[in-house]
Design a protein around this motif. Sequence first.
Motif, PDB file in Angstrom:
ATOM      1  N   PRO A  84       0.796  -1.229   0.000  1.00 21.77           N
ATOM      2  CA  PRO A  84       0.000   0.000   0.000  1.00 21.77           C
ATOM      3  C   PRO A  84       0.828   1.278   0.000  1.00 21.77           C
ATOM      4  CG  PRO A  84      -0.045  -1.000   2.167  1.00 21.77           C
ATOM      5  CD  PRO A  84       0.697  -1.946   1.265  1.00 21.77           C
ATOM      6  N   THR A  85       2.157   1.136   0.005  1.00 17.80           N
ATOM      7  CA  THR A  85       3.019   2.317  -0.043  1.00 17.80           C
ATOM      8  C   THR A  85       3.786   2.395  -1.360  1.00 17.80           C
ATOM      9  OG1 THR A  85       4.917   1.214   1.000  1.00 17.80           O
ATOM     10  CG2 THR A  85       3.303   2.209   2.472  1.00 17.80           C
ATOM     11  N   ASP A  86       3.485   1.496  -2.300  1.00 18.21           N
ATOM     12  CA  ASP A  86       4.191   1.439  -3.589  1.00 18.21           C
ATOM     13  C   ASP A  86       3.157   1.407  -4.706  1.00 18.21           C
ATOM     14  OD1 ASP A  86       5.752   0.872  -5.828  1.00 18.21           O
ATOM     15  OD2 ASP A  86       6.852  -0.763  -4.877  1.00 18.21           O
ATOM     16  N   VAL A  87       3.154   2.408  -5.551  1.00 13.45           N
ATOM     17  CA  VAL A  87       2.175   2.527  -6.634  1.00 13.45           C
ATOM     18  C   VAL A  87       2.229   1.327  -7.581  1.00 13.45           C
ATOM     19  CG1 VAL A  87       1.531   3.911  -8.647  1.00 13.45           C
ATOM     20  CG2 VAL A  87       2.165   5.041  -6.529  1.00 13.45           C
ATOM     21  N   ASP A  88       3.405   0.773  -7.809  1.00 11.09           N
ATOM     22  CA  ASP A  88       3.589  -0.359  -8.730  1.00 11.09           C
ATOM     23  C   ASP A  88       4.370  -1.453  -8.000  1.00 11.09           C
ATOM     24  OD1 ASP A  88       3.950  -2.079 -10.873  1.00 11.09           O
ATOM     25  OD2 ASP A  88       5.292  -0.751 -11.970  1.00 11.09           O
ATOM     26  N   THR A  89       3.673  -2.254  -7.243  1.00  9.34           N
ATOM     27  CA  THR A  89       4.305  -3.249  -6.374  1.00  9.34           C
ATOM     28  C   THR A  89       5.239  -4.178  -7.133  1.00  9.34           C
ATOM     29  OG1 THR A  89       2.447  -3.181  -4.822  1.00  9.34           O
ATOM     30  CG2 THR A  89       3.844  -5.119  -4.738  1.00  9.34           C
ATOM     31  N   ASP A  90       4.835  -4.652  -8.316  1.00  7.20           N
ATOM     32  CA  ASP A  90       5.654  -5.621  -9.047  1.00  7.20           C
ATOM     33  C   ASP A  90       6.619  -4.983 -10.044  1.00  7.20           C
ATOM     34  OD1 ASP A  90       3.931  -4.875 -11.124  1.00  7.20           O
ATOM     35  OD2 ASP A  90       2.936  -6.828 -11.227  1.00  7.20           O
ATOM     36  N   ASP A  91       6.654  -3.657 -10.097  1.00  9.09           N
ATOM     37  CA  ASP A  91       7.593  -2.915 -10.946  1.00  9.09           C
ATOM     38  C   ASP A  91       7.516  -3.305 -12.419  1.00  9.09           C
ATOM     39  OD1 ASP A  91       8.659  -1.396  -8.800  1.00  9.09           O
ATOM     40  OD2 ASP A  91       9.953  -3.074  -8.245  1.00  9.09           O
ATOM     41  N   ASP A  92       6.303  -3.595 -12.902  1.00 15.20           N
ATOM     42  CA  ASP A  92       6.158  -3.965 -14.314  1.00 15.20           C
ATOM     43  C   ASP A  92       5.770  -2.782 -15.192  1.00 15.20           C
ATOM     44  OD1 ASP A  92       3.499  -3.567 -13.606  1.00 15.20           O
ATOM     45  OD2 ASP A  92       2.827  -5.556 -14.235  1.00 15.20           O
ATOM     46  N   GLY A  93       5.603  -1.599 -14.593  1.00  8.81           N
ATOM     47  CA  GLY A  93       5.244  -0.417 -15.364  1.00  8.81           C
ATOM     48  C   GLY A  93       3.760  -0.083 -15.313  1.00  8.81           C
ATOM     49  N   LEU A  94       2.948  -0.978 -14.733  1.00  5.19           N
ATOM     50  CA  LEU A  94       1.518  -0.718 -14.564  1.00  5.19           C
ATOM     51  C   LEU A  94       1.238  -0.454 -13.091  1.00  5.19           C
ATOM     52  CD1 LEU A  94      -0.047  -3.625 -16.688  1.00  5.19           C
ATOM     53  CD2 LEU A  94       0.131  -1.221 -17.346  1.00  5.19           C
ATOM     54  N   ASP A  95       0.538   0.633 -12.797  1.00  2.63           N
ATOM     55  CA  ASP A  95       0.151   0.907 -11.413  1.00  2.63           C
ATOM     56  C   ASP A  95      -0.721  -0.230 -10.895  1.00  2.63           C
ATOM     57  OD1 ASP A  95       1.398   3.330 -11.732  1.00  2.63           O
ATOM     58  OD2 ASP A  95      -0.419   4.531 -11.612  1.00  2.63           O
TER      59      ASP A  95
END
Length: 189
Positions: A84-95
């Motif tokens: 909940p503190t990271d807009v893109d948890t998996d860092d794939d480029g999609l929020d």
Amino acid sequence: DLNDYIEHNITNTNPTNPDSDGDLLSDGEENNTYFTDPNAGDSDSDGLNDYFEVNYEGIDPLDDDSDDDEVSDGDEINIYNSDPTDVDTDDDGLDDGAEANIHSTDPVKADSDSDGLNDYDEINNHGTDPLKADSDNDGLADGDEVNIHGTNPLDNDSDDDGLLDGLEISLESYPLSNDSDGDGLDDYW
């Protein structure tokens, strides 16, 4: 913390109970330190109690979506297991919000269908289905078509010879040439 007059006349909390809402934060902490509602265990109504939120670094107990990704903090923790503190948890480029609310992809897995292409690339660069490992049903994973064979992951017969790309690979013919052996006949014949 709070004197009885304040509890009875201002905060409407119970002067005989140090934690009127039962969220493990004292009424005084809620009123004077965190500015949360001492009468509501979840001041921002996101599905997480105030105690959890003030003790989880980066979560705001007064904001139901601390990272502003369009997924509530409670849903990120309780449904998606995302951060909940990271807009893109998996860092794939999609929020996370786009993954959860628009594409139905997994916000904690960069490649939801495990085909070798991340969700962002499937949606924005290749037009393939991020939830289907083989978008064109030719027997080759989308990632293998793009990264290994150079075939079109949206066309099950990239060279239009009548043989599916996956079959051509298994037969050791060339899926980008309709006449792999140069005999003047399409590979299908």
